[in-house]
Enzyme design. Structure first.
Site, PDB file in Angstrom:
ATOM      1  N   ASP A  48      -8.682   8.715  -6.910  1.00 48.42           N
ATOM      2  CA  ASP A  48      -8.177   9.868  -6.172  1.00 48.42           C
ATOM      3  C   ASP A  48      -8.543  11.134  -6.948  1.00 48.42           C
ATOM      4  OD1 ASP A  48      -6.428   9.937  -8.311  1.00 48.42           O
ATOM      5  OD2 ASP A  48      -4.617  10.057  -7.085  1.00 48.42           O
ATOM      6  N   TYR A 107     -10.654   4.196  -0.440  1.00 50.77           N
ATOM      7  CA  TYR A 107      -9.658   4.555  -1.451  1.00 50.77           C
ATOM      8  C   TYR A 107      -8.330   3.840  -1.204  1.00 50.77           C
ATOM      9  CZ  TYR A 107      -5.743   6.700  -3.655  1.00 50.77           C
ATOM     10  OH  TYR A 107      -4.558   6.849  -4.348  1.00 50.77           O
ATOM     11  N   GLU A 164       0.794   5.552   0.259  1.00 46.70           N
ATOM     12  CA  GLU A 164      -0.593   5.986   0.103  1.00 46.70           C
ATOM     13  C   GLU A 164      -1.077   6.772   1.313  1.00 46.70           C
ATOM     14  OE1 GLU A 164      -2.562   6.032  -2.408  1.00 46.70           O
ATOM     15  OE2 GLU A 164      -1.263   4.924  -3.772  1.00 46.70           O
TER      16      GLU A 164
END
Length: 354
Positions: free
Chosen positions: A152, A134, A51
């Protein structure tokens, strides 16, 4: 449907089931992912690493970096024990170098303060360096199967089209987050989050979405309205300014190169690079030592997030006993052009091809 209208509740019915069914047959094969139906438990370290690497970077660009990182540092404890320079060198070329610095900070906090185990909740993950809303949601959902809202760019696009939302980004983000939250299921939320991201990456693409084969084609409001290709709308970006600078490639008679490690803060922070001037509207001379500098016939051109950069490249061959005003000479055996960030490697390639 338009922004001032309520999101019709029927649009949420059955979406998770349809997405999971589609994902079970069409999930992308990614090196950090556990395939649907596999009995293995996702490794939070690999999920976190992927990520961070994927922030503002493509899957295609990340795969090789991910393989190298996990081969060299297979656990978070291994990464926490790594030398800063080694990690920055492996990161070179991936861009947004503050991510690499935060990667090390986070790994060391996890190793030293959490016994090498990532917190398994959204709030716990938010306490770690470099992990924002996020990333915390993505790790929490994918690694720990918690029903967090993962939003996203791909998910924003799917939600904007599915609900036919015409408010431009970034103003639409709260609305899109609310839409995504309403769709997130309690059952298999990690697979669901990856399913929507895969849908945006492979079918609900920015240009020419493949609506005919989309598992959400029937209830999709933008498809029904004929507006899918227009969404999501975005506020036009301002033109980027151009900055200029000069960098200096000095090589000793024994082959050693003059390099400096940039300050931790700022662009290319912590990375190796060629000494040079500040970057501004006008290039200013700032040689790191006295030499007969030769200007290469071409310039380095590179674009960062907020500006374009044009660098003049000067080269000089110097004696072994030369003492620089800044930086230090690195023996040819210890010098790897691949350790340089992209803009600095462009300068080396210019010299190499001159």
């Amino acid at each position: 449907m338009r922004d001032e209208e309520m999101i019709a509740p029927e649009f949420g019915t059955g979406i998770a089931a349809d997405m999971l069914h589609w994902y079970d047959r069409n999930a992308r094969d990614l090196p950090w992912r556990i395939p649907p139906g596999d009995a293995q438990v996702p490794d939070p370290y690999r999920v976190w690493l992927s990520e961070v690497m994927l922030q503002q970077t493509t899957v295609a660009a990340v795969k090789d970096y991910f393989h190298r990182f996990t081969a060299r540092w297979p656990t978070v404890a291994d990464l926490a024990a790594a030398e800063d320079g080694a990690v920055m060198g492996e990161w070179a070329g991936l861009g947004y170098y503050a991510r690499a610095r935060n990667l090390l900070k986070c790994a060391r906090v996890v190793a030293q303060e959490h016994n090498g185990q990532f917190p398994d909740s959204y709030d716990g993950l938010l306490t770690l360096p470099g992990i924002g809303p996020y990333t915390a949601a993505a790790i929490s959902a994918i690694a720990f199967d918690r029903p967090e809202t993962v939003l996203d760019g791909n998910v924003e696009r799917v939600m904007a089209r599915f609900h036919d939302i015409h408010t431009p980004l970034p103003a639409a983000k709260p609305m899109l987050h609310d839409c995504a939250t309403k769709q997130t299921p309690q059952h298999r939320p990690g697979d669901y989050a990856q399913a929507v991201m895969d849908l945006g990456a492979t079918i609900c693409t920015p240009k020419s979405p493949a609506c005919g084969i989309c598992p959400l084609r029937e209830p999709c409001a933008a498809r029904l309205a004929g507006t899918a290709s227009e969404l999501p709308k975005k506020i036009p970006k301002m033109p980027k300014p151009t900055r200029r600078g000069i960098i200096y490639l000095a090589r000793r008679s024994d082959g050693a190169w003059l390099l400096e490690r940039r300050p931790d803060k700022g662009l290319l922070g912590g990375m190796l690079g060629w000494p040079g001037s500040d970057w501004g509207e006008v290039a200013v001379e700032a040689p790191p030592l006295n030499a007969d500098w030769v200007t290469l016939p071409a310039e380095v051109r590179h674009t960062f997030t907020h500006f374009h950069l044009i660098l003049t490249v000067r080269y000089a061959q110097v004696a072994n006993e030369t003492t620089p005003n800044q930086g230090a000479f690195v023996a040819v055996a210890d010098f790897r052009p691949s350790d340089l960030p992209t803009v600095m490697r462009k300068a080396f390639d210019l010299w190499h091809g001159a």
